[in-house]
Motif scaffolding. Structure first.
Motif, mmCIF file in Angstrom:
data_model
loop_
_atom_site.group_PDB
_atom_site.id
_atom_site.type_symbol
_atom_site.label_atom_id
_atom_site.label_comp_id
_atom_site.label_asym_id
_atom_site.label_seq_id
_atom_site.Cartn_x
_atom_site.Cartn_y
_atom_site.Cartn_z
ATOM 1 N N LEU A 121 0.841 -1.194 0.000
ATOM 2 C CA LEU A 121 0.000 0.000 0.000
ATOM 3 C C LEU A 121 0.876 1.244 0.000
ATOM 4 N N ARG A 122 0.427 2.249 -0.716
ATOM 5 C CA ARG A 122 1.232 3.445 -0.929
ATOM 6 C C ARG A 122 1.528 4.180 0.363
ATOM 7 N N ILE A 123 2.776 4.617 0.504
ATOM 8 C CA ILE A 123 3.184 5.535 1.567
ATOM 9 C C ILE A 123 3.169 6.931 0.977
ATOM 10 N N TYR A 124 2.406 7.816 1.567
ATOM 11 C CA TYR A 124 2.302 9.166 1.011
ATOM 12 C C TYR A 124 3.497 10.008 1.430
ATOM 13 N N ARG A 125 4.133 10.588 0.432
ATOM 14 C CA ARG A 125 5.247 11.504 0.664
ATOM 15 C C ARG A 125 4.980 12.754 -0.155
ATOM 16 N N THR A 126 4.544 13.775 0.502
ATOM 17 C CA THR A 126 4.198 15.025 -0.160
ATOM 18 C C THR A 126 5.082 16.125 0.369
ATOM 19 N N GLY A 127 5.927 16.676 -0.504
ATOM 20 C CA GLY A 127 6.830 17.729 -0.055
ATOM 21 C C GLY A 127 7.773 17.217 1.011
ATOM 22 N N TYR A 128 7.774 17.861 2.156
ATOM 23 C CA TYR A 128 8.673 17.477 3.248
ATOM 24 C C TYR A 128 8.009 16.533 4.243
ATOM 25 N N TYR A 129 6.782 16.140 3.960
ATOM 26 C CA TYR A 129 6.078 15.178 4.809
ATOM 27 C C TYR A 129 6.462 13.775 4.352
ATOM 28 N N GLN A 130 7.515 13.225 4.953
ATOM 29 C CA GLN A 130 8.119 11.979 4.499
ATOM 30 C C GLN A 130 7.862 10.847 5.500
ATOM 31 N N TRP A 131 7.137 9.825 5.053
ATOM 32 C CA TRP A 131 6.950 8.622 5.861
ATOM 33 C C TRP A 131 8.224 7.795 5.782
ATOM 34 N N LEU A 132 8.760 7.383 6.928
ATOM 35 C CA LEU A 132 10.053 6.708 6.977
ATOM 36 C C LEU A 132 9.913 5.310 7.580
ATOM 37 N N PRO A 133 9.940 4.252 6.778
ATOM 38 C CA PRO A 133 9.914 2.897 7.338
ATOM 39 C C PRO A 133 11.189 2.611 8.135
ATOM 40 N N GLU A 134 11.028 2.012 9.302
ATOM 41 C CA GLU A 134 12.173 1.635 10.125
ATOM 42 C C GLU A 134 12.679 0.260 9.678
ATOM 43 N N PRO A 135 13.941 0.160 9.238
ATOM 44 C CA PRO A 135 14.446 -1.116 8.713
ATOM 45 C C PRO A 135 14.373 -2.275 9.703
ATOM 46 N N TYR A 136 14.514 -2.010 11.012
ATOM 47 C CA TYR A 136 14.466 -3.105 11.973
ATOM 48 C C TYR A 136 13.080 -3.765 11.983
ATOM 49 N N GLY A 137 12.062 -3.054 11.574
ATOM 50 C CA GLY A 137 10.708 -3.601 11.555
ATOM 51 C C GLY A 137 10.329 -4.281 10.255
ATOM 52 N N LEU A 138 11.314 -4.491 9.351
ATOM 53 C CA LEU A 138 11.007 -5.045 8.039
ATOM 54 C C LEU A 138 11.505 -6.476 7.896
ATOM 55 N N ASP A 139 10.741 -7.267 7.150
ATOM 56 C CA ASP A 139 11.143 -8.629 6.817
ATOM 57 C C ASP A 139 11.982 -8.655 5.539
ATOM 58 N N ARG A 140 11.668 -7.774 4.596
ATOM 59 C CA ARG A 140 12.433 -7.665 3.358
ATOM 60 C C ARG A 140 12.046 -6.362 2.659
ATOM 61 N N VAL A 141 12.844 -5.998 1.650
ATOM 62 C CA VAL A 141 12.574 -4.813 0.836
ATOM 63 C C VAL A 141 12.723 -5.216 -0.620
ATOM 64 N N GLU A 142 11.779 -4.788 -1.470
ATOM 65 C CA GLU A 142 11.793 -5.150 -2.880
ATOM 66 C C GLU A 142 11.674 -3.914 -3.751
ATOM 67 N N VAL A 143 12.254 -3.981 -4.935
ATOM 68 C CA VAL A 143 12.172 -2.876 -5.884
ATOM 69 C C VAL A 143 11.632 -3.395 -7.203
ATOM 70 N N PHE A 144 10.619 -2.731 -7.711
ATOM 71 C CA PHE A 144 10.043 -2.978 -9.036
ATOM 72 C C PHE A 144 10.619 -1.899 -9.941
ATOM 73 N N LYS A 145 11.389 -2.312 -10.955
ATOM 74 C CA LYS A 145 12.115 -1.350 -11.793
ATOM 75 C C LYS A 145 11.308 -1.015 -13.044
ATOM 76 N N GLY A 146 11.034 0.275 -13.208
ATOM 77 C CA GLY A 146 10.277 0.727 -14.370
ATOM 78 C C GLY A 146 8.851 1.075 -14.005
ATOM 79 N N PRO A 147 8.087 1.620 -14.956
ATOM 80 C CA PRO A 147 6.706 2.042 -14.702
ATOM 81 C C PRO A 147 5.876 0.927 -14.087
ATOM 82 N N ALA A 148 5.060 1.275 -13.078
ATOM 83 C CA ALA A 148 4.336 0.253 -12.318
ATOM 84 C C ALA A 148 2.879 0.623 -12.087
ATOM 85 N N SER A 149 2.306 1.463 -12.957
ATOM 86 C CA SER A 149 0.935 1.911 -12.718
ATOM 87 C C SER A 149 -0.099 0.816 -12.919
ATOM 88 N N ILE A 150 0.220 -0.232 -13.665
ATOM 89 C CA ILE A 150 -0.777 -1.235 -13.995
ATOM 90 C C ILE A 150 -1.447 -1.817 -12.765
#
Length: 687
Positions: A121-150
């Motif tokens: 689910l999207r994390i909203y980041r508008t201007g300087y209002y930056q949501w920051l996930p804490e890495p210690y609370g994560l199981d993994r991190v993934e990156v989808f490379k390229g346009p992903a609107s579908i």
């Protein structure tokens, strides 16, 4: 008050042949599958399974998309402290180009911006209002490379980062961790999980952390409290509910790494500016940031074919920010103008994603049909102040103070945003050889941006239809070539300095690649070439303002591999070539043409040094440009060593930038020094 309103209904540019071809693939495959509902299930082998690329759990090596994943073990091995450290040893991702910021995670993917998601689910980041996930609370991190609107709707052309939270476990487990390090790093963390009932149908997890550390600039710091409880309930054999919540509070003095090219990449009569020089006002600046979220994931099997899934999250972010930064030189060779900004407000948002997943099997085919509706709602209400020439300071001896801003100088801004998306995707697997993928999505976004400062209200509805398609061949030897096409759509509800309304940003990408994961080897290698084009791209003007400058393109090649060379020796290696160009066919700022990295770790298990594990890596980033300025390439090394003793205790030390290399990471109007050496020792007790 001036009111600007524009409504558009438009499609991303794409040839009719591609559109109709993808459409017939989608409809034809779905129709064939619906006619074969009572077939037997086909088993598939997996290497790494992820739902980020397709919203359906699928082996990454069988997905005709470029996706990279960093699991919990690697996050711990490299002791990742910020989200943007996750992909230092993966291809296609540039991080650290703005130095060691302590209140923002910065990524560039394939030369473009990306959006950040947590648990899909999207994390909203508008201007300087930056949501920051804490890495210690994560199981993994993934990156989808390229346009992903579908599947995800609004998205920048670069792709998306998906941070996946830790979940309850069926087995009882726990950890207590202490860390100390340079720059007064202190951390205490707890993670405990297991069954909450005797039958094990309810499971819990509690993750908590306290962390403090000085920033990479003089007199900057940050203190963080983090708490994330979760609960998983097997309501029945067919129904499961997972509750996820988190609270995080940061309090500190922000790091503003903005520096001029004069004194960094360019010599001066007075020498170079020290990398730790802080142009802020530590006695006045502050960053008080509190983020809270609660949500759930609901899964229900209607029958052997259909499954309903619903994800929901409500989040709130409160921000009180005062930030002073270097703006521009005055021309006398010694002084420069400073800017100052303030933000005092909050974001309330919720997002919900509903989808149906159907799977059918025959002796020759496996078909997965996905269709869904998602809705996103955001409301920002705050006060702000911006001055690009607030005062003048000595470049080489800044004062560290600033004249306070009175409360009546702050003006109000309100942003309200709603987005509705409808999407359909079909994945057809034929003879355990071919994978055909087709999808289409329609988005409509209503955005209202009202500012007292310039008395302009932007009220828009922007919409688009996005298409995607792909084909992959699965060979017996583990070699899987593929071809894919994707699109992105990003509404923009802002005005330029002239008052003109910005256009929505659209992206499209062709990608040709191959993935290799033989059954006899614990690992994978991927390679891909891509051609990505974005319309209405943003660029930083010479005056420091954002402007839209037409088309931006990025072409490149990526090579990535993760695997065990022996039972004890693991190698992670990546190479990236990216040629990103602006509307005038000039090289884009920030983006190096070449990046390469390699990390190796060795486990001495079963030897005289049983319990010892060592690792080392090297990261190379090629030269980049900013107009006529060339930013030299740089190479830094990282290292770690850990030792397990007493079955439950682990001691570990991590060093990033081992040689304390001094380098400029990038320039884009401003220039940014890279992060200095980091040394952190950890002691963990697992129970």
């Amino acid at each position: 008050m001036t009111r600007v309103s524009r409504r558009s209904w438009r499609l991303s540019p794409l040839t009719a042949a591609v559109r109709y071809g993808l459409g017939f693939t989608l409809i034809g495959a779905a129709g064939a599958a619906l006619a074969q509902q009572d077939a037997t299930e086909v088993e598939t082998d997996t290497v790494v399974v992820s739902a980020t690329a397709l919203k359906v759990a699928t082996p990454l090596v069988e997905t005709p998309r470029a996706v990279s994943s960093v699991d919990r073990e690697e996050l711990e091995t490299r002791n990742v402290q910020r989200l943007d450290e996750s992909f230092r040893y993966r291809s296609g991702v540039l991080a650290g180009h703005y130095g060691a910021d302590n209140n923002t995670d910065w990524f560039k993917v394939r030369g473009f911006d990306q959006s950040t998601y947590q648990d899909g689910l999207r994390i909203y980041r508008t201007g300087y209002y930056q949501w920051l996930p804490e890495p210690y609370g994560l199981d993994r991190v993934e990156v989808f490379k390229g346009p992903a609107s579908i599947l995800y709707g609004e998205a920048p052309s670069g792709g998306l980062i998906n941070a996946v939270s830790k979940r309850p476990t069926a087995e009882q487990q726990g950890e207590i961790q202490l860390q100390v390090g340079n720059r007064h790093h202190r951390q205490f963390a707890v993670d405990t999980s297991g069954p909450a009932t005797e039958s094990g149908d309810v499971r819990y997890r509690l993750v908590g952390l306290y962390k403090e550390r000085d920033g990479d600039l003089n007199d900057t710091e940050n203190e963080r409290y983090y708490f994330a409880p979760s609960l998983e309930w097997d309501i029945s054999d067919d129904t499961q509910l997972t509750l996820l919540a988190s609270f995080q509070k940061d309090d500190g003095v922000p790091v503003n790494p903005f520096k001029l090219s004069y004194g960094t990449v360019q010599d001066t009569p007075f020498g170079k500016v020290d990398p730790q020089t802080n142009y802020g006002a530590p006695s006045y600046d502050k960053d008080e940031h509190t983020q809270t979220a609660i949500g759930y994931e609901f899964r229900h099997f209607l029958d052997d074919t259909w499954k309903f899934e619903q994800d929901f999250r409500y989040s709130q972010l409160d921000l009180d920010l005062r930030s002073t930064y270097m703006m521009s030189g005055t021309g006398d060779g010694r002084t420069a103008n400073r800017g100052h900004l303030q933000r005092d407000g909050e974001i309330d948002s919720f997002t919900i994603d509903n989808r149906m997943v159907g799977q059918w099997y025959t002796d020759r085919t496996e078909n997965t049909l996905l269709f869904g509706v998602d809705y996103q709602d955001l409301s920002l209400d705050g006060k702000e102040f911006d001055s690009f020439g607030y005062d003048t300071v000595d470049i080489f001896d800044p004062p560290g103070s600033i004249t306070p801003v009175s409360g009546d100088q702050l003006t109000r801004r309100q942003i309200d945003k709603e987005q509705l998306g409808l999407y359909l995707q079909n994945q057809l697997r034929i003879d355990n050889r071919w994978v055909l993928l087709g999808g289409v999505r329609y988005d409509s976004a209503d955005v209202r941006n009202e500012s007292e400062l310039n008395a302009v209200t932007v009220d828009e509805t922007q919409s688009a239809t996005s298409w995607t398609g792909g084909v992959m061949y699965l060979a017996d030897n583990g070699l899987s070539p593929y071809l894919s096409y994707t699109e992105s759509f990003q509404p923009v509800a802002q005005t330029a300095a002239s008052g003109a309304v910005f256009e929505e940003i659209e992206g499209e990408q062709w990608e040709l690649g191959v993935k290799y994961a033989p059954s006899h080897w614990d690992g994978y290698v991927t390679a891909a070439v891509f051609d990505l084009e974005e319309s209405n791209s943003f660029a930083t003007s010479p005056a420091g303002y954002q402007s839209q400058e037409g088309e931006k393109t990025s072409t490149g090649f990526e090579l990535e591999g993760v695997g065990y060379l022996t039972d004890a020796l693991k190698l992670t290696a990546a190479y990236t070539y990216t040629d990103t160009r602006d509307a005038d066919d000039n090289r884009a700022a920030l983006i190096p043409r070449h990046m390469a990295s390699a990390w190796m770790d060795y486990d001495f298990e079963g030897t005289a040094l049983d319990g010892l594990r060592i690792g080392a890596g090297v990261r190379h980033v090629g030269e980049s440009v900013d107009g006529s300025i060339t930013v030299p390439d740089y190479t830094v090394g990282d290292a770690m060593a850990s030792y397990e003793f007493g079955n439950q205790w682990t001691a570990q030390v991590n060093v990033n930038n081992v040689t304390d290399e001094e380098y400029v990471a990038s320039c884009d109007f401003w220039c940014y020094y890279g992060e200095s050496r980091s040394v952190i020792g950890s002691l963990s007790y697992r129970f």
